[in-house]
Design a protein around this motif. Structure first.
Motif, mmCIF file in Angstrom:
data_model
loop_
_atom_site.group_PDB
_atom_site.id
_atom_site.type_symbol
_atom_site.label_atom_id
_atom_site.label_comp_id
_atom_site.label_asym_id
_atom_site.label_seq_id
_atom_site.Cartn_x
_atom_site.Cartn_y
_atom_site.Cartn_z
ATOM 1 N N ARG A 38 13.900 33.081 95.480
ATOM 2 C CA ARG A 38 12.596 33.627 95.083
ATOM 3 C C ARG A 38 11.867 32.682 94.134
ATOM 4 O O ARG A 38 10.644 32.503 94.226
ATOM 5 C CB ARG A 38 12.807 34.986 94.396
ATOM 6 C CG ARG A 38 13.446 36.054 95.266
ATOM 7 C CD ARG A 38 12.643 36.380 96.492
ATOM 8 N NE ARG A 38 11.396 37.051 96.170
ATOM 9 C CZ ARG A 38 10.504 37.427 97.071
ATOM 10 N NH1 ARG A 38 10.715 37.172 98.361
ATOM 11 N NH2 ARG A 38 9.388 38.026 96.713
ATOM 12 N N ARG A 82 10.489 29.918 96.141
ATOM 13 C CA ARG A 82 9.330 30.372 96.922
ATOM 14 C C ARG A 82 8.071 30.394 96.062
ATOM 15 O O ARG A 82 6.998 29.939 96.496
ATOM 16 C CB ARG A 82 9.616 31.772 97.476
ATOM 17 C CG ARG A 82 8.480 32.383 98.284
ATOM 18 C CD ARG A 82 8.881 33.752 98.811
ATOM 19 N NE ARG A 82 7.819 34.365 99.579
ATOM 20 C CZ ARG A 82 6.825 35.070 99.059
ATOM 21 N NH1 ARG A 82 6.754 35.227 97.726
ATOM 22 N NH2 ARG A 82 5.897 35.606 99.825
ATOM 23 N N ARG A 83 8.197 30.898 94.834
ATOM 24 C CA ARG A 83 7.030 30.935 93.939
ATOM 25 C C ARG A 83 6.535 29.528 93.634
ATOM 26 O O ARG A 83 5.325 29.272 93.572
ATOM 27 C CB ARG A 83 7.392 31.655 92.640
ATOM 28 C CG ARG A 83 7.670 33.137 92.817
ATOM 29 C CD ARG A 83 7.672 33.846 91.479
ATOM 30 N NE ARG A 83 8.226 35.192 91.607
ATOM 31 C CZ ARG A 83 9.452 35.538 91.252
ATOM 32 N NH1 ARG A 83 10.278 34.618 90.750
ATOM 33 N NH2 ARG A 83 9.865 36.783 91.391
ATOM 34 N N PRO A 108 -1.499 31.812 91.995
ATOM 35 C CA PRO A 108 -0.707 32.852 92.668
ATOM 36 C C PRO A 108 -1.514 34.085 93.031
ATOM 37 O O PRO A 108 -1.318 34.660 94.101
ATOM 38 C CB PRO A 108 0.378 33.179 91.637
ATOM 39 C CG PRO A 108 0.515 31.927 90.838
ATOM 40 C CD PRO A 108 -0.867 31.345 90.750
ATOM 41 N N ASP A 109 -2.449 34.543 92.130
ATOM 42 C CA ASP A 109 -3.202 35.752 92.429
ATOM 43 C C ASP A 109 -4.154 35.545 93.598
ATOM 44 O O ASP A 109 -4.407 36.459 94.398
ATOM 45 C CB ASP A 109 -3.967 36.223 91.186
ATOM 46 C CG ASP A 109 -4.896 35.130 90.642
ATOM 47 O OD1 ASP A 109 -4.599 33.934 90.859
ATOM 48 O OD2 ASP A 109 -5.896 35.486 90.011
ATOM 49 N N ALA A 127 -2.001 35.313 96.819
ATOM 50 C CA ALA A 127 -1.478 36.629 97.185
ATOM 51 C C ALA A 127 -2.476 37.399 98.024
ATOM 52 O O ALA A 127 -2.078 38.181 98.907
ATOM 53 C CB ALA A 127 -1.114 37.410 95.933
ATOM 54 N N THR A 167 2.360 41.064 102.581
ATOM 55 C CA THR A 167 3.606 40.623 101.954
ATOM 56 C C THR A 167 3.934 41.492 100.749
ATOM 57 O O THR A 167 3.100 41.687 99.862
ATOM 58 C CB THR A 167 3.496 39.153 101.510
ATOM 59 O OG1 THR A 167 3.217 38.341 102.645
ATOM 60 C CG2 THR A 167 4.797 38.693 100.864
ATOM 61 N N SER A 168 5.140 42.015 100.717
ATOM 62 C CA SER A 168 5.572 42.876 99.623
ATOM 63 C C SER A 168 6.377 42.085 98.607
ATOM 64 O O SER A 168 7.207 41.250 98.961
ATOM 65 C CB SER A 168 6.416 44.037 100.160
ATOM 66 O OG SER A 168 6.999 44.770 99.105
ATOM 67 N N ARG A 169 6.098 42.392 97.336
ATOM 68 C CA ARG A 169 6.841 41.722 96.268
ATOM 69 C C ARG A 169 8.184 42.401 96.021
ATOM 70 O O ARG A 169 9.069 41.828 95.394
ATOM 71 C CB ARG A 169 6.023 41.747 94.972
ATOM 72 C CG ARG A 169 4.724 40.985 95.033
ATOM 73 C CD ARG A 169 3.908 41.219 93.775
ATOM 74 N NE ARG A 169 4.670 40.879 92.574
ATOM 75 C CZ ARG A 169 4.250 41.136 91.327
ATOM 76 N NH1 ARG A 169 3.099 41.761 91.139
ATOM 77 N NH2 ARG A 169 4.990 40.784 90.291
ATOM 78 N N TYR A 170 8.334 43.626 96.479
ATOM 79 C CA TYR A 170 9.484 44.426 96.076
ATOM 80 C C TYR A 170 10.524 44.658 97.170
ATOM 81 O O TYR A 170 11.712 44.796 96.873
ATOM 82 C CB TYR A 170 9.002 45.782 95.546
ATOM 83 C CG TYR A 170 7.880 45.662 94.563
ATOM 84 C CD1 TYR A 170 8.074 45.060 93.317
ATOM 85 C CD2 TYR A 170 6.604 46.118 94.882
ATOM 86 C CE1 TYR A 170 7.031 44.929 92.416
ATOM 87 C CE2 TYR A 170 5.553 45.987 93.986
ATOM 88 C CZ TYR A 170 5.765 45.395 92.749
ATOM 89 O OH TYR A 170 4.744 45.264 91.867
ATOM 90 N N LYS A 213 4.634 45.195 103.363
ATOM 91 C CA LYS A 213 4.311 46.363 102.560
ATOM 92 C C LYS A 213 4.386 47.633 103.395
ATOM 93 O O LYS A 213 4.012 47.653 104.558
ATOM 94 C CB LYS A 213 2.902 46.241 101.975
ATOM 95 C CG LYS A 213 2.809 45.291 100.792
ATOM 96 C CD LYS A 213 1.408 45.312 100.222
ATOM 97 C CE LYS A 213 1.315 44.392 98.989
ATOM 98 N NZ LYS A 213 -0.045 44.387 98.421
ATOM 99 N N THR A 241 0.294 49.580 92.757
ATOM 100 C CA THR A 241 0.738 48.301 92.200
ATOM 101 C C THR A 241 1.708 48.584 91.062
ATOM 102 O O THR A 241 1.345 49.217 90.069
ATOM 103 C CB THR A 241 -0.446 47.477 91.667
ATOM 104 O OG1 THR A 241 -1.369 47.288 92.738
ATOM 105 C CG2 THR A 241 0.020 46.123 91.143
#
Length: 340
Positions: A27, A30-31, A40-41, A44, A50-53, A325, A333
């Motif tokens: 991860r 990837r970032r 990044p914002d 995104a 794409t889900s962050r969780y 997502k 969020t």
């Protein structure tokens, strides 16, 4: 009370932190790669599905399932109780010839069943008839080796029989006397226990002193029974030649086999005889069975089905959790404030 039948499998749980660390490293990598494309914002917004969780959620589900499967392998048990079991029987040491000559045919036909295979088959059937007796295994050729100490675990004994081959002994030849002496040393020291050695060989004794060793065993109350493999006519030993380049012929020395059995107060049977197994079993049955073990052990109720169900449940949940997502969570969020 809670314990495990195979606790060593629990060391596999150490792999779980490793998988978590690898996930975190992936991860972070990837970032770092996404930052190359911009803020990044902003990036995104270009990946709205794409889900962050969910990657972390899927990893958690998979690690719980993995932990449950490891516990299944360790066989957890609960509700254990102490039990006592007393058995009666004799001690039997099998002295098994694994010299190269055992690769020859057990009949006069060159394409007959190898002596080694016939010996394994005979002994597997014999072990099935030993009931509560203890059995051990010595292999020999030019030297001897304790392959399996005395045990009442016949399943393990048969596994060892299936793996026997001449490659297990480096120094070839045939020393029956040494095999008898090592078998004698493998018995328990209990004087009231009746003991027997089953010698299975083609009796091509290269070292001598087999008769003297058999007499010594008889003097110590140990019966020696002999199973002879092969024929007196002999068979060609595949892949071997003598110093003159001629095929090696190996023969059963039936006279020596009978003499060893007589000196050891036992019987001789030819492995090719249909009555060989029955005659040998009858001879062993003449030995009085003694009570030789009182075992205290824990017979706990198996708990692994519960953990297997847990593993299956979490794997099924993992299948239905997708990486993108989830539609009904799109407007939420987590851990950040909405910008107005």
């Amino acid at each position: 009370m809670f314990d495990f039948a195979h606790p060593t499998y629990l060391y596999l749980l150490a792999a779980i932190p490793l998988f978590v660390l690898l996930f975190m490293a992936a991860r972070i990598s990837r970032r770092a790669k996404l930052r190359r494309f911009g803020r990044p914002d902003v990036v995104a917004r270009q990946m709205p599905d794409t889900s962050r969780y969910t990657p972390a959620v899927k990893l958690t589900l998979q690690m719980i399932a993995l932990a449950a499967l490891v516990i299944v392998l360790a066989r957890p048990r609960a509700g254990a109780k102490e039990e006592q079991e007393t058995s009666a029987g004799i001690e039997v040491m099998i002295a098994f010839d694994v010299s190269n000559s055992m690769l020859a045919s057990s009949t006069d036909r060159p394409d007959g069943v190898p002596r080694l295979d016939r010996a394994r088959l005979l002994l597997e059937k014999l072990v099935d008839r030993l009931d509560n007796d203890k059995v051990g295994l010595v292999i020999f050729a030019g030297q001897s080796k304790m392959q399996l100490p005395l045990t009442s675990d016949f399943y393990t004994a048969k596994m060892y029989l299936n793996e026997l081959n001449p490659g297990l002994i480096t120094y070839q030849g045939t020393s029956i006397a040494e095999a008898i002496k090592m078998s004698m040393n493998g018995f328990s020291p209990a004087e009231d226990m009746h003991k027997a050695i089953i010698l299975i060989t083609d009796s091509e004794d290269h070292e001598g002193e087999a008769i003297e060793a058999a007499k010594l065993a008889a003097e110590n109350g140990i019966q020696i029974d002999v199973i002879g493999l092969g024929t007196e006519g002999g068979a060609i030993l595949p892949g071997f030649t003598d110093s003159q380049g001629q095929p090696v012929v190996t023969k059963l020395n039936e006279n020596l086999a009978r003499d060893i059995a007589a000196a050891g107060d036992g019987i001789y049977v030819n492995g090719a005889s249909p009555a060989a197994l029955s005659d040998l079993t009858s001879q062993l049955d003449k030995l009085q069975k003694s009570e030789f073990r009182t075992i205290s052990y824990k017979a706990g109720a198996e708990q692994f089905p519960t953990f297997a169900a847990i593993a299956l449940l979490f794997l099924l949940i993992d299948i239905f959790v997708v990486d993108r997502k989830i539609s009904w969570l799109r407007g939420i969020t987590f851990f950040t404030k909405d910008e107005k």
